[in-house]
Scaffold this motif. Structure first.
Motif, PDB file in Angstrom:
ATOM      1  N   THR A 197      -3.107 -74.940  12.064  1.00 38.12           N
ATOM      2  CA  THR A 197      -1.658 -74.821  11.884  1.00 38.12           C
ATOM      3  C   THR A 197      -1.212 -73.465  11.365  1.00 38.12           C
ATOM      4  OG1 THR A 197      -1.874 -75.806   9.691  1.00 38.12           O
ATOM      5  CG2 THR A 197      -1.337 -77.290  11.512  1.00 38.12           C
ATOM      6  N   ALA A 198      -2.030 -72.801  10.564  1.00 37.66           N
ATOM      7  CA  ALA A 198      -1.608 -71.556   9.920  1.00 37.66           C
ATOM      8  C   ALA A 198      -2.130 -70.301  10.599  1.00 37.66           C
ATOM      9  CB  ALA A 198      -2.046 -71.558   8.455  1.00 37.66           C
ATOM     10  N   ASN A 199      -3.028 -70.452  11.569  1.00 37.94           N
ATOM     11  CA  ASN A 199      -3.658 -69.282  12.161  1.00 37.94           C
ATOM     12  C   ASN A 199      -3.625 -69.321  13.688  1.00 37.94           C
ATOM     13  OD1 ASN A 199      -5.583 -70.023   9.547  1.00 37.94           O
ATOM     14  ND2 ASN A 199      -4.975 -67.895   9.681  1.00 37.94           N
ATOM     15  N   CYS A 200      -3.793 -68.141  14.281  1.00 36.45           N
ATOM     16  CA  CYS A 200      -3.975 -68.001  15.728  1.00 36.45           C
ATOM     17  C   CYS A 200      -4.911 -66.813  15.929  1.00 36.45           C
ATOM     18  CB  CYS A 200      -2.646 -67.835  16.448  1.00 36.45           C
ATOM     19  SG  CYS A 200      -1.660 -66.453  15.907  1.00 36.45           S
ATOM     20  N   ILE A 201      -5.305 -66.569  17.173  1.00 35.54           N
ATOM     21  CA  ILE A 201      -6.277 -65.518  17.476  1.00 35.54           C
ATOM     22  C   ILE A 201      -5.686 -64.537  18.472  1.00 35.54           C
ATOM     23  CG2 ILE A 201      -8.515 -65.058  18.566  1.00 35.54           C
ATOM     24  CD1 ILE A 201      -9.469 -67.717  17.457  1.00 35.54           C
ATOM     25  N   SER A 202      -5.914 -63.260  18.229  1.00 35.35           N
ATOM     26  CA  SER A 202      -5.536 -62.216  19.169  1.00 35.35           C
ATOM     27  C   SER A 202      -6.820 -61.688  19.808  1.00 35.35           C
ATOM     28  CB  SER A 202      -4.799 -61.092  18.446  1.00 35.35           C
ATOM     29  OG  SER A 202      -4.513 -60.044  19.335  1.00 35.35           O
ATOM     30  N   PHE A 203      -6.857 -61.731  21.156  1.00 39.41           N
ATOM     31  CA  PHE A 203      -8.032 -61.286  21.893  1.00 39.41           C
ATOM     32  C   PHE A 203      -7.568 -60.620  23.181  1.00 39.41           C
ATOM     33  CE2 PHE A 203     -11.280 -62.441  25.175  1.00 39.41           C
ATOM     34  CZ  PHE A 203     -12.251 -61.549  24.767  1.00 39.41           C
ATOM     35  N   CYS A 204      -7.944 -59.380  23.396  1.00 44.51           N
ATOM     36  CA  CYS A 204      -7.590 -58.606  24.603  1.00 44.51           C
ATOM     37  C   CYS A 204      -6.082 -58.586  24.846  1.00 44.51           C
ATOM     38  CB  CYS A 204      -8.314 -59.150  25.823  1.00 44.51           C
ATOM     39  SG  CYS A 204     -10.078 -58.858  25.791  1.00 44.51           S
ATOM     40  N   GLY A 205      -5.303 -58.456  23.784  1.00 41.90           N
ATOM     41  CA  GLY A 205      -3.857 -58.352  23.911  1.00 41.90           C
ATOM     42  C   GLY A 205      -3.137 -59.669  24.139  1.00 41.90           C
ATOM     43  N   VAL A 206      -3.846 -60.785  24.117  1.00 42.98           N
ATOM     44  CA  VAL A 206      -3.245 -62.101  24.316  1.00 42.98           C
ATOM     45  C   VAL A 206      -3.386 -62.900  23.019  1.00 42.98           C
ATOM     46  CG1 VAL A 206      -3.345 -64.252  25.655  1.00 42.98           C
ATOM     47  CG2 VAL A 206      -3.847 -62.064  26.760  1.00 42.98           C
ATOM     48  N   THR A 207      -2.331 -63.639  22.668  1.00 44.42           N
ATOM     49  CA  THR A 207      -2.377 -64.491  21.486  1.00 44.42           C
ATOM     50  C   THR A 207      -2.769 -65.902  21.913  1.00 44.42           C
ATOM     51  OG1 THR A 207      -0.665 -63.179  20.424  1.00 44.42           O
ATOM     52  CG2 THR A 207      -1.065 -65.361  19.520  1.00 44.42           C
ATOM     53  N   TYR A 208      -3.733 -66.473  21.204  1.00 38.05           N
ATOM     54  CA  TYR A 208      -4.242 -67.809  21.494  1.00 38.05           C
ATOM     55  C   TYR A 208      -3.954 -68.723  20.305  1.00 38.05           C
ATOM     56  CZ  TYR A 208      -6.763 -65.702  25.382  1.00 38.05           C
ATOM     57  OH  TYR A 208      -7.071 -65.046  26.542  1.00 38.05           O
ATOM     58  N   ASP A 209      -3.353 -69.884  20.592  1.00 30.63           N
ATOM     59  CA  ASP A 209      -3.118 -70.889  19.561  1.00 30.63           C
ATOM     60  C   ASP A 209      -4.387 -71.716  19.392  1.00 30.63           C
ATOM     61  OD1 ASP A 209      -0.428 -70.228  19.037  1.00 30.63           O
ATOM     62  OD2 ASP A 209       0.212 -71.330  20.817  1.00 30.63           O
ATOM     63  N   ILE A 210      -4.804 -71.910  18.147  1.00 29.58           N
ATOM     64  CA  ILE A 210      -6.041 -72.633  17.858  1.00 29.58           C
ATOM     65  C   ILE A 210      -5.815 -74.128  18.062  1.00 29.58           C
ATOM     66  CG2 ILE A 210      -7.743 -73.174  16.087  1.00 29.58           C
ATOM     67  CD1 ILE A 210      -7.175 -70.403  14.889  1.00 29.58           C
ATOM     68  N   ILE A 211      -6.703 -74.735  18.857  1.00 22.64           N
ATOM     69  CA  ILE A 211      -6.639 -76.171  19.132  1.00 22.64           C
ATOM     70  C   ILE A 211      -7.581 -76.936  18.207  1.00 22.64           C
ATOM     71  CG2 ILE A 211      -7.081 -77.952  20.865  1.00 22.64           C
ATOM     72  CD1 ILE A 211      -6.476 -75.809  22.990  1.00 22.64           C
ATOM     73  N   SER A 212      -8.810 -76.439  18.075  1.00 16.92           N
ATOM     74  CA  SER A 212      -9.784 -77.130  17.226  1.00 16.92           C
ATOM     75  C   SER A 212     -10.751 -76.139  16.598  1.00 16.92           C
ATOM     76  CB  SER A 212     -10.557 -78.176  18.025  1.00 16.92           C
ATOM     77  OG  SER A 212     -11.401 -77.552  18.961  1.00 16.92           O
ATOM     78  N   ILE A 213     -11.301 -76.549  15.459  1.00 22.32           N
ATOM     79  CA  ILE A 213     -12.281 -75.746  14.727  1.00 22.32           C
ATOM     80  C   ILE A 213     -13.457 -76.653  14.391  1.00 22.32           C
ATOM     81  CG2 ILE A 213     -12.727 -74.385  12.657  1.00 22.32           C
ATOM     82  CD1 ILE A 213      -9.657 -73.932  12.548  1.00 22.32           C
ATOM     83  N   SER A 214     -14.665 -76.205  14.733  1.00 25.44           N
ATOM     84  CA  SER A 214     -15.869 -76.999  14.471  1.00 25.44           C
ATOM     85  C   SER A 214     -16.847 -76.191  13.627  1.00 25.44           C
ATOM     86  CB  SER A 214     -16.545 -77.402  15.784  1.00 25.44           C
ATOM     87  OG  SER A 214     -15.669 -78.133  16.588  1.00 25.44           O
ATOM     88  N   PRO A 215     -16.801 -76.358  12.294  1.00 23.64           N
ATOM     89  CA  PRO A 215     -17.767 -75.641  11.457  1.00 23.64           C
ATOM     90  C   PRO A 215     -19.136 -76.309  11.518  1.00 23.64           C
ATOM     91  CG  PRO A 215     -16.248 -76.901  10.103  1.00 23.64           C
ATOM     92  CD  PRO A 215     -15.834 -77.102  11.526  1.00 23.64           C
ATOM     93  N   ASN A 216     -20.170 -75.533  11.278  1.00 21.89           N
ATOM     94  CA  ASN A 216     -21.531 -76.054  11.234  1.00 21.89           C
ATOM     95  C   ASN A 216     -21.897 -76.220   9.760  1.00 21.89           C
ATOM     96  OD1 ASN A 216     -24.281 -76.486  11.240  1.00 21.89           O
ATOM     97  ND2 ASN A 216     -24.667 -75.081  12.924  1.00 21.89           N
ATOM     98  N   PHE A 217     -21.735 -77.421   9.238  1.00 16.93           N
ATOM     99  CA  PHE A 217     -21.978 -77.663   7.817  1.00 16.93           C
ATOM    100  C   PHE A 217     -23.468 -77.759   7.489  1.00 16.93           C
ATOM    101  CE2 PHE A 217     -17.585 -79.358   8.108  1.00 16.93           C
ATOM    102  CZ  PHE A 217     -17.015 -78.487   7.199  1.00 16.93           C
TER     103      PHE A 217
END
Length: 117
Positions: A75-95
Motif C-alpha cells: 500500500t505504501a510503496n511502488c517500484i520504478s524500473f526502466c522509466g515505468v512505475t509498477y504498483d506492488i501486488i504481492s511481497i513474499s519474504p523468505n523467513f
C-alpha cells in the motif's frame, strides 16, 4: 539464487505527503531505496481501452532481503524500473533463510502519474 543474476537496478518509491503553498495536502512518490534485482516477466496481457490496444506487464522482482527492504508494503510503496512505475501486488519474504524477497508488481496504467490525489 546466484548474486550475479541480480543485474537490473530498481528504485523502491514511497508515498509522501506534503502541504503546498495554499495549504492543500498532496501525495507524491519519493525515492526510498535503490537496489539490484533479478527481473522476470510474470505475465503480459493486452487490454483495449477506448479502442486503443495496450500491453500491461506483470513483473517479478527478486531482491536481497535486508532491514530496509523488509519494510516494503503493497500500500505504501511502488517500484520504478526502466522509466515505468509498477504498483506492488504481492511481497513474499523468505523467513527461513532471510536472504531474498520476491515482489510481484503490475505496470501502472497510462495517465496515472506519480501523484496520487
Amino acid at each position: 539464487m546466484e548474486i550475479g543474476k541480480l543485474n537490473q537496478r530498481i528504485t523502491i518509491l514511497k508515498n509522501a505527503t506534503y502541504v503546498d503553498n495554499i495549504g492543500n495536502h498532496k501525495t507524491q512518490q519519493e525515492e526510498l531505496y535503490s537496489c539490484w534485482a533479478a527481473v522476470s516477466v510474470r505475465n503480459s496481457v493486452e487490454n483495449s481501452d477506448n479502442g486503443t490496444a495496450k500491453e500491461v506487464q506483470t513483473l517479478q522482482f527478486m531482491i536481497r532481503q535486508n532491514s530496509e527492504t523488509i519494510k516494503v508494503s503493497t500500500t505504501a510503496n511502488c517500484i520504478s524500473f526502466c522509466g515505468v512505475t509498477y504498483d506492488i501486488i504481492s511481497i513474499s519474504p523468505n523467513f527461513e533463510y532471510r536472504n531474498y524477497l520476491k515482489i510481484t508488481a503490475k505496470a501502472r496504467k497510462a495517465g496515472e502519474n506519480g501523484k496520487i490525489h
